[in-house]
Design a protein around this motif. Sequence first.
Motif, PDB file in Angstrom:
ATOM      1  N   VAL A 175       3.911-102.333 -63.984  1.00 25.29           N
ATOM      2  CA  VAL A 175       3.462-101.664 -62.769  1.00 25.29           C
ATOM      3  C   VAL A 175       3.747-100.178 -62.943  1.00 25.29           C
ATOM      4  O   VAL A 175       4.879 -99.777 -63.222  1.00 25.29           O
ATOM      5  CB  VAL A 175       4.192-102.203 -61.521  1.00 25.29           C
ATOM      6  CG1 VAL A 175       3.657-101.529 -60.263  1.00 25.29           C
ATOM      7  CG2 VAL A 175       4.057-103.714 -61.434  1.00 25.29           C
ATOM      8  N   PRO A 189      -3.756-106.592 -61.529  1.00 29.69           N
ATOM      9  CA  PRO A 189      -3.050-106.796 -62.781  1.00 29.69           C
ATOM     10  C   PRO A 189      -3.960-107.172 -63.932  1.00 29.69           C
ATOM     11  O   PRO A 189      -3.549-107.156 -65.071  1.00 29.69           O
ATOM     12  CB  PRO A 189      -2.060-107.922 -62.474  1.00 29.69           C
ATOM     13  CG  PRO A 189      -2.671-108.638 -61.341  1.00 29.69           C
ATOM     14  CD  PRO A 189      -3.433-107.612 -60.555  1.00 29.69           C
ATOM     15  N   VAL A 195       5.468-106.875 -64.009  1.00 34.88           N
ATOM     16  CA  VAL A 195       4.887-107.828 -63.067  1.00 34.88           C
ATOM     17  C   VAL A 195       5.718-109.108 -63.044  1.00 34.88           C
ATOM     18  O   VAL A 195       5.980-109.673 -61.981  1.00 34.88           O
ATOM     19  CB  VAL A 195       3.411-108.123 -63.422  1.00 34.88           C
ATOM     20  CG1 VAL A 195       2.860-109.260 -62.566  1.00 34.88           C
ATOM     21  CG2 VAL A 195       2.559-106.870 -63.265  1.00 34.88           C
ATOM     22  N   VAL A 234      -1.633-101.666 -62.590  1.00 30.32           N
ATOM     23  CA  VAL A 234      -0.996-102.532 -63.560  1.00 30.32           C
ATOM     24  C   VAL A 234      -1.692-102.367 -64.906  1.00 30.32           C
ATOM     25  O   VAL A 234      -2.918-102.389 -64.978  1.00 30.32           O
ATOM     26  CB  VAL A 234      -1.057-104.015 -63.120  1.00 30.32           C
ATOM     27  CG1 VAL A 234      -0.523-104.933 -64.212  1.00 30.32           C
ATOM     28  CG2 VAL A 234      -0.270-104.203 -61.833  1.00 30.32           C
TER      29      VAL A 234
END
Length: 162
Positions: free
Chosen positions: A159, A52, A72, A154
């Motif tokens: 996502v 991420p 996320v 990410v």
Amino acid sequence: MPPAPGLSRRGLLRGVGAATLGAVAVGTLAACSTDGDAGSTGTSAGSGAADPTDSGSADAGAGAATGALAKVADIPVGGAISATDSAGEPIILSQPTEGTIVGMSAICTHQGCTVLPAGEELDCPCHGSVFKAADGSTVSGPASEPLPAFAVRVENGEVLEA
């Protein structure tokens, strides 16, 4: 004025009814969804995990154009959510530790039922198989194979399909 050749009043009404029903179904599914429209087509090979902190590459705008699978922030740490990929197939997105996003197929490897998130596990409602939400590995059968990985990435807190 007579109807257009080959089109009866009954055929016209069926078409209008089907189109209306389809629009209602799509609107209802979108309203119930916790994820956005899926992005590019197909699944990608790979571990299924996404970083991420990845700020994206030169094509970072491509994800926004194709749509996110989820945010996320919507995936509980230590748990998972159900989502749908761009081909309309059910997938699972999990966050085993804060900042690590893992994607996997939601199709049970026993007989093809759709597994459901249940805290730190994924449960198959058909025959009772249980999988770890963190990685899709089998906890108990009858399924003996893990859930296949679904590669994700990410970008900007969203996502996306990898």
